[in-house]
Design an enzyme around this catalytic site. Sequence first.
Site, PDB file in Angstrom:
ATOM      1  N   TYR A 143       0.821  -1.223   0.000  1.00  0.00           N
ATOM      2  CA  TYR A 143       0.000   0.000   0.000  1.00  0.00           C
ATOM      3  C   TYR A 143       0.852   1.268   0.000  1.00  0.00           C
ATOM      4  O   TYR A 143       0.584   2.227   0.729  1.00  0.00           O
ATOM      5  CB  TYR A 143      -0.959   0.006   1.203  1.00  0.00           C
ATOM      6  CG  TYR A 143      -1.716  -1.275   1.398  1.00  0.00           C
ATOM      7  CD1 TYR A 143      -2.651  -1.710   0.470  1.00  0.00           C
ATOM      8  CD2 TYR A 143      -1.482  -2.079   2.522  1.00  0.00           C
ATOM      9  CE1 TYR A 143      -3.337  -2.891   0.652  1.00  0.00           C
ATOM     10  CE2 TYR A 143      -2.168  -3.266   2.714  1.00  0.00           C
ATOM     11  CZ  TYR A 143      -3.088  -3.667   1.780  1.00  0.00           C
ATOM     12  OH  TYR A 143      -3.753  -4.845   1.951  1.00  0.00           O
ATOM     13  N   LYS A 185      16.704 -10.317  24.612  1.00  0.00           N
ATOM     14  CA  LYS A 185      15.598  -9.414  24.935  1.00  0.00           C
ATOM     15  C   LYS A 185      14.340 -10.262  25.063  1.00  0.00           C
ATOM     16  O   LYS A 185      13.266  -9.921  24.544  1.00  0.00           O
ATOM     17  CB  LYS A 185      15.442  -8.331  23.857  1.00  0.00           C
ATOM     18  CG  LYS A 185      14.511  -7.181  24.254  1.00  0.00           C
ATOM     19  CD  LYS A 185      14.893  -6.492  25.566  1.00  0.00           C
ATOM     20  CE  LYS A 185      13.873  -5.413  25.931  1.00  0.00           C
ATOM     21  NZ  LYS A 185      14.104  -4.870  27.297  1.00  0.00           N
ATOM     22  N   ASP A 218      19.317  -4.173  27.019  1.00  0.00           N
ATOM     23  CA  ASP A 218      19.338  -2.808  27.542  1.00  0.00           C
ATOM     24  C   ASP A 218      20.219  -2.714  28.783  1.00  0.00           C
ATOM     25  O   ASP A 218      21.025  -1.786  28.938  1.00  0.00           O
ATOM     26  CB  ASP A 218      17.921  -2.294  27.816  1.00  0.00           C
ATOM     27  CG  ASP A 218      17.019  -3.326  28.460  1.00  0.00           C
ATOM     28  OD1 ASP A 218      17.412  -4.495  28.584  1.00  0.00           O
ATOM     29  OD2 ASP A 218      15.889  -2.956  28.840  1.00  0.00           O
ATOM     30  N   ASP A 242      25.700  -5.934  16.322  1.00  0.00           N
ATOM     31  CA  ASP A 242      26.102  -4.750  15.566  1.00  0.00           C
ATOM     32  C   ASP A 242      26.130  -3.531  16.484  1.00  0.00           C
ATOM     33  O   ASP A 242      27.107  -2.775  16.529  1.00  0.00           O
ATOM     34  CB  ASP A 242      25.122  -4.552  14.410  1.00  0.00           C
ATOM     35  CG  ASP A 242      25.583  -3.517  13.404  1.00  0.00           C
ATOM     36  OD1 ASP A 242      26.706  -3.000  13.543  1.00  0.00           O
ATOM     37  OD2 ASP A 242      24.825  -3.232  12.461  1.00  0.00           O
ATOM     38  N   ASP A 246      29.682  -1.550  18.316  1.00  0.00           N
ATOM     39  CA  ASP A 246      29.967  -0.131  18.111  1.00  0.00           C
ATOM     40  C   ASP A 246      30.031   0.604  19.445  1.00  0.00           C
ATOM     41  O   ASP A 246      30.886   1.475  19.655  1.00  0.00           O
ATOM     42  CB  ASP A 246      28.898   0.507  17.221  1.00  0.00           C
ATOM     43  CG  ASP A 246      29.121   0.210  15.745  1.00  0.00           C
ATOM     44  OD1 ASP A 246      30.006  -0.612  15.441  1.00  0.00           O
ATOM     45  OD2 ASP A 246      28.403   0.783  14.905  1.00  0.00           O
TER      46      ASP A 246
END
Length: 372
Positions: A143, A185, A218, A242, A246
Amino acid sequence: MTDHKIAVIAGDGIGKEVVPAAIECLERIAGIHGIGLEFTHFSWGSDYYGDHGRMMPLNGLDQLAQHDAIFLGAVGSPEVPDTESLWGLLIPIRREFQQYINLRPVKTLDGVKSPLASKEPIDILIVRENNEGEYSEVGGRAYRGLPHETAVQETIFTRLGVSRAAHYAASLASSRKGHLTSATKSNGIIHTMPFWDEVVEETTRLYPDVTLTSELVDALAAHLVLKPWTFDVIVASNLLGDILSDLGSSVTGSIGVAPSANLNPDGDFPSLFEPVHGSAPDIAGKGLANPVGQIWSGAMMLQHLGHPEAAEHLQLAFESVLRAGMGTRDVGGPSSTSEFTAAVLVAIDALDAVGQTEKAAAKPTAASSSSL
């Protein structure tokens, strides 16, 4: 003399500066250690895309497959969308050559100032699952242009994919401090992440000398900032690995010095070695690029090709230059790219001279050898 065929893709931006610098160092090391390195250069990247509408030729993977390793600089240009530059070059290489392990060292280096107040040394290996997870190709858009436009992206975890990443990470941990941390998580992602946890736990049981800790990503991110020196080996899915790698590199002082290896541990295909930093078009051509990430990736390549002494020699050389305060400007030093590279070459020769002296001192005389 051992011969290795290396495919070189300097790519874009500062890749065209740091790759030649690293190759110069690799050639010096190879000469000292009696290693034959044959470099074949491929001018693929954003410039190639501008001329041909693709990042590499249709038979690009077939050409790369003829080599023992791939040495990549950086890919990316403001003129080419990331979806084209990454999915047109790096990701096909990772997928087609089954480079299912992305290995990223996170280590404090003397001469590179960390933003942390603590001076505790950091030495972490982050093992990132590199072929599936959140970066799958499954999904799509529907859409387009309408108020109910929809985008769907599927996360794909397979038992094979998770277990082989966990095996690799647990094996590394077993050879180090024996502590493996798994990023998860599972309190919010109810299908894929509990599956990840189960497979990692099952796999780690095969390594009785390894202690596994599963930590919510987290909290793990906060832990990496507050007490990164307490980690040994971290295993994570494609996306989480990833991001965490970093973050870890930034905590140690600069993402510009971070290396990485995209590994096919089975040896069925060539592995790829590249720095973590991007193409940095804002400083390209100014002589400001930091070549440490590329040189360190070269050391990882030597290690993978079966030359640990040469890899250690190269790493000791660039670390000694950083320790002497001769880093590039992004890490607070005075050096340009070429000046830093020249200093590393001097350090390589100096370390070789010391090594030869030590070998001569350790060599038994005729009299002493006859008494054994």
